[in-house]
Every structure is written in structure tokens, then in C-alpha cells.
Design a protein around this motif. Structure first.
Motif, PDB file in Angstrom:
ATOM      1  N   LYS A  47      10.893  13.091  17.405  1.00 51.77           N
ATOM      2  CA  LYS A  47      11.431  12.891  16.073  1.00 51.77           C
ATOM      3  C   LYS A  47      10.896  11.211  15.826  1.00 51.77           C
ATOM      4  N   ALA A  48      10.327  10.674  16.679  1.00 54.58           N
ATOM      5  CA  ALA A  48       9.849   9.310  16.429  1.00 54.58           C
ATOM      6  C   ALA A  48       8.325   9.660  15.722  1.00 54.58           C
ATOM      7  N   LEU A  49       8.055   8.833  14.796  1.00 53.09           N
ATOM      8  CA  LEU A  49       6.755   8.991  13.931  1.00 53.09           C
ATOM      9  C   LEU A  49       6.136   7.626  13.994  1.00 53.09           C
ATOM     10  N   THR A  50       4.955   7.468  14.363  1.00 57.88           N
ATOM     11  CA  THR A  50       4.247   6.007  14.265  1.00 57.88           C
ATOM     12  C   THR A  50       2.827   6.213  13.996  1.00 57.88           C
ATOM     13  N   ALA A  51       2.357   5.419  12.932  1.00 57.50           N
ATOM     14  CA  ALA A  51       1.020   5.244  12.582  1.00 57.50           C
ATOM     15  C   ALA A  51       0.506   3.886  12.063  1.00 57.50           C
ATOM     16  N   GLU A  52      -0.737   3.488  12.282  1.00 55.01           N
ATOM     17  CA  GLU A  52      -1.203   2.321  12.039  1.00 55.01           C
ATOM     18  C   GLU A  52      -2.554   2.281  11.449  1.00 55.01           C
ATOM     19  N   GLY A  53      -3.040   1.234  10.544  1.00 55.19           N
ATOM     20  CA  GLY A  53      -4.294   1.167   9.940  1.00 55.19           C
ATOM     21  C   GLY A  53      -4.242   0.737   8.674  1.00 55.19           C
ATOM     22  N   ALA A  54      -5.232   0.987   7.874  1.00 54.89           N
ATOM     23  CA  ALA A  54      -5.222   0.647   6.492  1.00 54.89           C
ATOM     24  C   ALA A  54      -4.058   1.363   5.826  1.00 54.89           C
ATOM     25  N   PRO A  55      -3.299   1.272   4.614  1.00 61.00           N
ATOM     26  CA  PRO A  55      -2.321   1.572   4.410  1.00 61.00           C
ATOM     27  C   PRO A  55      -2.305   3.094   3.705  1.00 61.00           C
ATOM     28  N   ALA A  56      -3.397   3.433   3.112  1.00 65.52           N
ATOM     29  CA  ALA A  56      -3.577   4.907   2.844  1.00 65.52           C
ATOM     30  C   ALA A  56      -3.530   5.770   4.083  1.00 65.52           C
ATOM     31  N   GLN A  57      -4.389   5.240   5.267  1.00 67.13           N
ATOM     32  CA  GLN A  57      -4.554   6.159   6.264  1.00 67.13           C
ATOM     33  C   GLN A  57      -3.392   6.236   7.163  1.00 67.13           C
ATOM     34  N   ALA A  58      -2.601   5.065   7.264  1.00 64.39           N
ATOM     35  CA  ALA A  58      -1.255   4.853   7.964  1.00 64.39           C
ATOM     36  C   ALA A  58      -0.362   5.864   7.481  1.00 64.39           C
ATOM     37  N   VAL A  74      13.074  11.421   6.471  1.00 62.23           N
ATOM     38  CA  VAL A  74      13.421  10.283   7.463  1.00 62.23           C
ATOM     39  C   VAL A  74      14.396   9.341   7.185  1.00 62.23           C
ATOM     40  N   ARG A  75      15.189   8.999   8.201  1.00 59.74           N
ATOM     41  CA  ARG A  75      16.322   8.238   7.646  1.00 59.74           C
ATOM     42  C   ARG A  75      15.926   6.644   7.526  1.00 59.74           C
ATOM     43  N   CYS A  76      14.795   6.272   8.360  1.00 62.90           N
ATOM     44  CA  CYS A  76      14.693   4.889   8.297  1.00 62.90           C
ATOM     45  C   CYS A  76      13.010   4.811   8.354  1.00 62.90           C
ATOM     46  N   LEU A  77      12.564   3.694   7.659  1.00 61.10           N
ATOM     47  CA  LEU A  77      11.202   3.580   7.671  1.00 61.10           C
ATOM     48  C   LEU A  77      10.994   2.160   8.188  1.00 61.10           C
ATOM     49  N   HIS A  78       9.868   1.808   8.933  1.00 60.86           N
ATOM     50  CA  HIS A  78       9.612   0.293   9.433  1.00 60.86           C
ATOM     51  C   HIS A  78       7.994   0.287   8.890  1.00 60.86           C
ATOM     52  N   VAL A  79       7.921  -0.965   8.336  1.00 60.76           N
ATOM     53  CA  VAL A  79       6.385  -1.355   8.111  1.00 60.76           C
ATOM     54  C   VAL A  79       6.493  -2.961   8.467  1.00 60.76           C
ATOM     55  N   LYS A  80       5.387  -3.026   9.262  1.00 65.01           N
ATOM     56  CA  LYS A  80       5.109  -4.155  10.098  1.00 65.01           C
ATOM     57  C   LYS A  80       3.815  -4.506  10.036  1.00 65.01           C
ATOM     58  N   VAL A  81       3.556  -5.736   9.788  1.00 67.45           N
ATOM     59  CA  VAL A  81       2.378  -6.631   9.648  1.00 67.45           C
ATOM     60  C   VAL A  81       2.338  -7.749  10.706  1.00 67.45           C
ATOM     61  N   GLU A  82       1.178  -8.117  11.217  1.00 66.91           N
ATOM     62  CA  GLU A  82       1.278  -9.184  12.013  1.00 66.91           C
ATOM     63  C   GLU A  82      -0.251  -9.631  12.449  1.00 66.91           C
ATOM     64  N   GLY A  83      -0.307 -10.707  12.775  1.00 68.20           N
ATOM     65  CA  GLY A  83      -1.661 -11.371  13.186  1.00 68.20           C
ATOM     66  C   GLY A  83      -1.613 -12.810  13.006  1.00 68.20           C
ATOM     67  N   THR A  84      -3.006 -13.436  13.132  1.00 65.51           N
ATOM     68  CA  THR A  84      -3.276 -14.584  12.920  1.00 65.51           C
ATOM     69  C   THR A  84      -4.223 -14.870  11.788  1.00 65.51           C
ATOM     70  N   GLY A  85      -4.222 -16.018  11.293  1.00 71.74           N
ATOM     71  CA  GLY A  85      -4.976 -16.397  10.146  1.00 71.74           C
ATOM     72  C   GLY A  85      -4.467 -15.952   8.699  1.00 71.74           C
ATOM     73  N   ARG A  86      -5.449 -16.372   7.849  1.00 67.46           N
ATOM     74  CA  ARG A  86      -4.928 -16.286   6.358  1.00 67.46           C
ATOM     75  C   ARG A  86      -4.467 -14.837   5.970  1.00 67.46           C
ATOM     76  N   GLU A  87      -5.463 -14.124   6.654  1.00 65.96           N
ATOM     77  CA  GLU A  87      -5.365 -12.521   6.188  1.00 65.96           C
ATOM     78  C   GLU A  87      -3.793 -12.179   6.732  1.00 65.96           C
ATOM     79  N   ALA A  88      -3.454 -12.278   7.803  1.00 67.64           N
ATOM     80  CA  ALA A  88      -2.236 -11.947   8.238  1.00 67.64           C
ATOM     81  C   ALA A  88      -1.017 -12.710   7.359  1.00 67.64           C
ATOM     82  N   SER A  89      -1.396 -13.731   7.232  1.00 65.41           N
ATOM     83  CA  SER A  89      -0.404 -14.511   6.203  1.00 65.41           C
ATOM     84  C   SER A  89      -0.287 -13.880   5.040  1.00 65.41           C
ATOM     85  N   ASN A  90      -1.262 -13.498   4.419  1.00 66.24           N
ATOM     86  CA  ASN A  90      -1.411 -12.796   2.966  1.00 66.24           C
ATOM     87  C   ASN A  90      -0.663 -11.442   3.106  1.00 66.24           C
ATOM     88  N   ASP A  91      -0.958 -10.724   4.439  1.00 68.55           N
ATOM     89  CA  ASP A  91      -0.318  -9.531   4.498  1.00 68.55           C
ATOM     90  C   ASP A  91       1.191  -9.651   4.274  1.00 68.55           C
TER      91      ASP A  91
END
Length: 194
Positions: A47-58, A74-91
Motif C-alpha cells: 500500500k506504499a506508493l512512490t514516484a518521482e520525476g517531472a510533476p505530470a509524470q510523477a 490515500v490518507r497521506c501524500l508527501h511531496v518532496k523537492v531537494e537539491g543544490t543550486g538555484r533550481e532546487a531553491s526555486n522548487d
């Protein structure tokens, strides 16, 4: 330089397949977490569901996985963004803009940010409600834009008392909002409603 496996281990070089997942807050391996926060992705199981990528694909991958596993809510949804640099900060900044647009739920945010401004540094770790995060967000958004170097991890957790119907309007709205805001890459995880 290429090292044999044992020599790489001795030098502390990570080896693919042997790395343990890290806590997004304290950056320790999950089984050695010192901050007491739960891992961003629910433990395994059908029952654990995970996906990553560009938003529409994820979002589509999460929906497909739910369909394959006969999960309708689903009872709970997690959305995570991470990384380094300006793109990660913007996300990370965009995640804060998305929250008011995605409908009903109980929202909490965890964020870890390290910024460097030449020889000056700024570090923040936050875990709390959306209401409190709005105050922190003003500061982290500004510093994220100004810093010479940025490393950030931001996770949104949305809990749904009645469960979020994956074939419903709110899920589609969430998918549209995240797709239209211009996120780079994100990680989704969801816990099925029993």
C-alpha cells in the motif's frame, strides 16, 4: 581514479546499492535518525506508493501504481523537492506557492536549508505546521535567491481525514497546480487509506 570496492569503503566513498536512505532533516541514515522525524517515504508494503520525476509524470506514475494495487484513496501524500543550486531553491519556493492552491487537508512542512554567501553562512531546519512555515518561508525564499551556494530539502505532508480520492477533482487539481508552476523534479509518496 578507480578504486576496488574494499578500498572505496575504507575511504568512505559511497557504493551504489549499499547506501542507506538519509533523513531529510538530520541527514543521518534513517535507522540512526537523531531528530525523531519519520522518513519522507513510507516504509515498503503493497500500500506504499512512490514516484518521482517531472510533476505530470510523477503524478501519473503514482496514479498508475495505485490502480495496479487497487488503491482508490490515500490518507497521506508527501511531496518532496531537494537539491543544490538555484533550481532546487526555486522548487522549494514553488512548493510554498502550491500549498494554498491544492485544496483541503492538514498540511505540515519539513525544510532543511544551507546557504553560503562568500564567507557567510545561513542554516535552518524547520518542522511544523503550514501556518508557522509561512513565516519561515519569507526568510528562506529571500536567502535562497541571494546565496552563492544553496542546498535545500523541503517536504510537504498533506493528511486527509476522509482520504483523497485518486480519481477525484482534488487530486487532479494538485496534479495541475504542480505541473503548471514549473517544478523541475519532485518525489511523491502516498499511504493508502485502509
Amino acid at each position: 581514479v578507480v578504486y576496488i570496492t574494499q578500498e572505496a569503503r575504507n575511504k568512505g566513498i559511497p557504493i551504489k546499492g549499499e547506501q542507506k536512505p538519509l533523513c531529510p532533516v538530520c541527514h543521518m541514515p534513517i535507522d540512526q535518525c537523531i531528530c525523531g522525524n519519520t522518513p519522507p517515504i513510507p516504509p515498503g508494503g503493497k500500500k506504499a506508493l512512490t514516484a518521482e520525476g517531472a510533476p505530470a509524470q510523477a503524478f501519473q506514475a503514482l496514479l498508475d501504481m495505485a490502480h495496479d494495487r487497487n488503491v482508490g484513496r490515500v490518507r497521506c501524500l508527501h511531496v518532496k523537492v531537494e537539491g543544490t543550486g538555484r533550481e532546487a531553491s526555486n522548487d522549494s519556493r514553488l512548493l510554498g506557492l502550491a500549498i494554498p492552491q491544492i485544496g483541503r487537508g492538514a498540511f505540515s512542512v519539513e525544510q532543511s536549508m544551507n546557504c553560503e554567501f562568500g564567507d557567510e553562512t545561513f542554516q535552518v531546519r524547520f518542522a511544523g505546521s503550514w501556518e508557522r512555515y509561512k513565516q519561515v518561508k519569507n526568510l528562506t525564499d529571500a536567502f535562497g535567491k541571494q546565496a552563492d551556494k544553496v542546498q535545500v530539502s523541503t517536504q510537504l505532508r498533506v493528511e486527509f481525514d476522509e482520504g483523497l480520492a485518486l480519481d477525484g477533482d482534488q487530486f487532479q487539481t494538485m496534479r495541475d497546480v504542480f505541473s503548471q508552476l514549473g517544478f523541475g523534479r519532485l518525489t511523491l509518496s502516498a499511504e493508502a487509506k485502509d
